[in-house]
Design a protein around this motif. Sequence first.
Motif, short mmCIF file in Angstrom:
data_model
loop_
_atom_site.label_atom_id
_atom_site.label_comp_id
_atom_site.label_asym_id
_atom_site.label_seq_id
_atom_site.Cartn_x
_atom_site.Cartn_y
_atom_site.Cartn_z
N ILE A 82 38.02 49.08 21.06
CA ILE A 82 37.89 47.93 20.17
C ILE A 82 37.32 46.79 20.99
CG2 ILE A 82 39.13 46.18 18.86
CD1 ILE A 82 41.07 48.30 17.95
N HIS A 83 36.18 46.25 20.54
CA HIS A 83 35.56 45.11 21.22
C HIS A 83 35.95 43.85 20.45
CE1 HIS A 83 33.51 48.36 23.12
NE2 HIS A 83 32.74 48.62 22.08
N GLY A 84 36.86 43.08 21.01
CA GLY A 84 37.39 41.93 20.29
C GLY A 84 38.87 42.15 20.00
N THR A 85 39.42 41.31 19.14
CA THR A 85 40.84 41.39 18.75
C THR A 85 41.07 42.61 17.87
OG1 THR A 85 40.97 38.97 18.80
CG2 THR A 85 42.67 40.12 17.56
N PRO A 86 42.17 43.37 18.07
CA PRO A 86 43.26 43.18 19.04
C PRO A 86 43.15 44.09 20.26
CG PRO A 86 43.96 44.72 17.37
CD PRO A 86 42.51 44.38 17.05
N GLY A 87 42.04 44.79 20.41
CA GLY A 87 41.96 45.79 21.48
C GLY A 87 41.46 45.30 22.81
N GLU A 88 40.83 44.12 22.84
CA GLU A 88 40.27 43.63 24.08
C GLU A 88 41.02 42.42 24.62
OE1 GLU A 88 35.71 42.90 25.79
OE2 GLU A 88 36.09 42.81 23.64
N ASP A 89 41.91 41.86 23.81
CA ASP A 89 42.60 40.62 24.21
C ASP A 89 44.04 40.84 24.65
OD1 ASP A 89 43.73 41.26 21.78
OD2 ASP A 89 43.19 39.38 20.78
N GLY A 90 44.47 42.09 24.76
CA GLY A 90 45.81 42.39 25.27
C GLY A 90 46.86 42.66 24.22
N ARG A 91 46.57 42.33 22.95
CA ARG A 91 47.60 42.52 21.92
C ARG A 91 47.93 44.00 21.72
NH1 ARG A 91 45.75 38.11 17.26
NH2 ARG A 91 45.18 36.45 18.74
N LEU A 92 46.92 44.83 21.63
CA LEU A 92 47.16 46.26 21.43
C LEU A 92 47.78 46.89 22.67
CD1 LEU A 92 46.79 48.47 19.31
CD2 LEU A 92 44.54 48.96 20.29
N GLN A 93 47.37 46.41 23.84
CA GLN A 93 47.96 46.92 25.08
C GLN A 93 49.46 46.63 25.13
OE1 GLN A 93 45.09 45.31 24.80
NE2 GLN A 93 43.52 46.47 25.87
N GLY A 94 49.85 45.43 24.69
CA GLY A 94 51.26 45.09 24.65
C GLY A 94 52.04 45.99 23.72
N LEU A 109 48.18 41.57 30.25
CA LEU A 109 47.88 40.32 30.95
C LEU A 109 46.42 40.27 31.38
CD1 LEU A 109 48.65 37.63 32.23
CD2 LEU A 109 49.41 38.92 34.25
N VAL A 110 45.96 41.33 32.03
CA VAL A 110 44.58 41.35 32.52
C VAL A 110 43.60 41.27 31.35
CG1 VAL A 110 42.86 42.67 33.82
CG2 VAL A 110 45.25 42.66 34.55
N SER A 111 43.89 41.99 30.27
CA SER A 111 43.01 41.95 29.09
C SER A 111 42.95 40.54 28.51
CB SER A 111 43.51 42.94 28.03
OG SER A 111 43.46 44.27 28.52
N ALA A 112 44.11 39.87 28.44
CA ALA A 112 44.14 38.51 27.89
C ALA A 112 43.35 37.54 28.77
CB ALA A 112 45.58 38.04 27.74
N ILE A 113 43.49 37.68 30.07
CA ILE A 113 42.78 36.79 31.00
C ILE A 113 41.27 37.00 30.88
CG2 ILE A 113 42.26 36.37 33.45
CD1 ILE A 113 45.24 36.89 34.02
N THR A 259 32.18 43.28 42.74
CA THR A 259 32.80 43.91 41.56
C THR A 259 34.11 44.58 41.93
OG1 THR A 259 30.66 44.23 40.47
CG2 THR A 259 32.47 45.64 39.76
N SER A 260 34.10 45.30 43.05
CA SER A 260 35.32 45.96 43.51
C SER A 260 36.41 44.95 43.84
CB SER A 260 35.00 46.81 44.75
OG SER A 260 36.16 47.44 45.25
N ARG A 261 36.02 43.84 44.48
CA ARG A 261 36.98 42.78 44.82
C ARG A 261 37.56 42.15 43.57
NH1 ARG A 261 37.33 37.09 46.80
NH2 ARG A 261 35.31 36.58 45.89
N ILE A 262 36.72 41.86 42.58
CA ILE A 262 37.20 41.26 41.33
C ILE A 262 38.13 42.23 40.61
CG2 ILE A 262 36.47 40.51 39.03
CD1 ILE A 262 33.94 39.35 40.41
N TYR A 263 37.79 43.51 40.63
CA TYR A 263 38.64 44.55 40.04
C TYR A 263 40.06 44.44 40.60
CZ TYR A 263 39.57 49.32 38.18
OH TYR A 263 40.07 50.41 37.49
N ASP A 264 40.15 44.30 41.92
CA ASP A 264 41.46 44.23 42.58
C ASP A 264 42.13 42.87 42.37
OD1 ASP A 264 41.06 46.81 43.46
OD2 ASP A 264 40.33 46.20 45.44
N LEU A 265 41.35 41.80 42.38
CA LEU A 265 41.94 40.47 42.14
C LEU A 265 42.60 40.39 40.77
CD1 LEU A 265 39.13 38.11 43.54
CD2 LEU A 265 41.45 38.39 44.47
N LEU A 266 41.99 41.05 39.79
CA LEU A 266 42.54 41.04 38.44
C LEU A 266 43.67 42.06 38.26
CD1 LEU A 266 39.18 40.84 36.45
CD2 LEU A 266 40.94 39.08 36.50
N GLY A 267 43.69 43.09 39.11
CA GLY A 267 44.61 44.19 38.89
C GLY A 267 44.14 45.07 37.74
N ALA A 268 42.83 45.29 37.67
CA ALA A 268 42.23 46.04 36.57
C ALA A 268 42.56 47.53 36.67
CB ALA A 268 40.71 45.85 36.57
#
Length: 328
Positions: A82-94, A109-113, A259-268
């Motif tokens: 899902i691109h957009g709410t609720p699948g990309e903003d963390g709601r569905l993940q929660g 959390l990461v999706s919401a950020i 990209t790899s660093r950002i992946y880790d900074l976010l905890g993706a």
Amino acid sequence: MKKNVAIIAGGDSSEIVISLKSAAGLSTFIDKERYNLYIAILKKNEWIVELPDGTNTVIDKNNFSFQEKGVGKKFDFAYITIHGTPGEDGRLQGYFDMIGMPYSSCNALVSAITFNKFVCNNYLKGFGVKVADSIRLFGGESADTDEVVSRLGLPLFVKPNVGGSSFGTTKVKSAGQLQEAIAHAFAEGEEVILEQFIAGTEVTSGCYKTKEKAVLLPLTEVVTDNEFFDFDAKYNGQVDEITPARISSEMTAKIQEETSRIYDLLGATGIIRIDYIIQATGEPVMLEVNTTPGMTTTSFIPQQIHAAGLDIKSVMTEIIEDALLRRK
């Protein structure tokens, strides 16, 4: 026994049309010999599963189960596209976290950020990631044209702060266009971001990591005669997507490492895609992070997987099995 995998499509935004195309792509990418695949379409007031016989059945939201030929079934895994709410903003993940369902993408959390462009860019800026200067507006908030132009310059971009696929986005080339562009963006969402224009070469970088390895995919260069990489460029063929990008191996490695660093900074987790502009000075500027990248047959990630010489079914299996392993 084969596990039941739900490809989660739909959503509550204009991007539903892209989500359904991604679901169709994923249904060809995921190994049907290994998994039982179902497409689940989630809309605000309707959650359904498409059954193999062409009929639909309602999803029980208590545990994300469904009925097939009178037999109750549960899913073992959810691939969220899902691109957009609720699948990309963390709601569905929660929701999936609460019912114990493993899924493909980043956590709530990461999706919401990452879904909130302004928050994500300013979070990463604190770790030295170079991003464009921007201003955020909330619903009902106005912006002084002279102040905006003085700070961000012209041209500049106006777009919804939470959204994608370039819906509601305008490249503002004159001060007189600004207020109309803001109103256009507010029609797509409750927050708007005004962002400095960065000239240069646009590239996008895909990455995924499992407990066993990190995979940094070849970069794609984005070339369009349109004003920017808008909806028509993305989905109606008005673009050249060149994989691997026509840049030096040194620049490629630099962006892949970032990209790899950002992946880790976010905890993706799962597959992410990060967009950049390489300035004439040779300095890459991060544009945004996408944690549920498009998965149509012509999307960037499938292109990059193919260019890397990888088998996309094997990659999908790695993503699924790694997420299942993390849940044990």
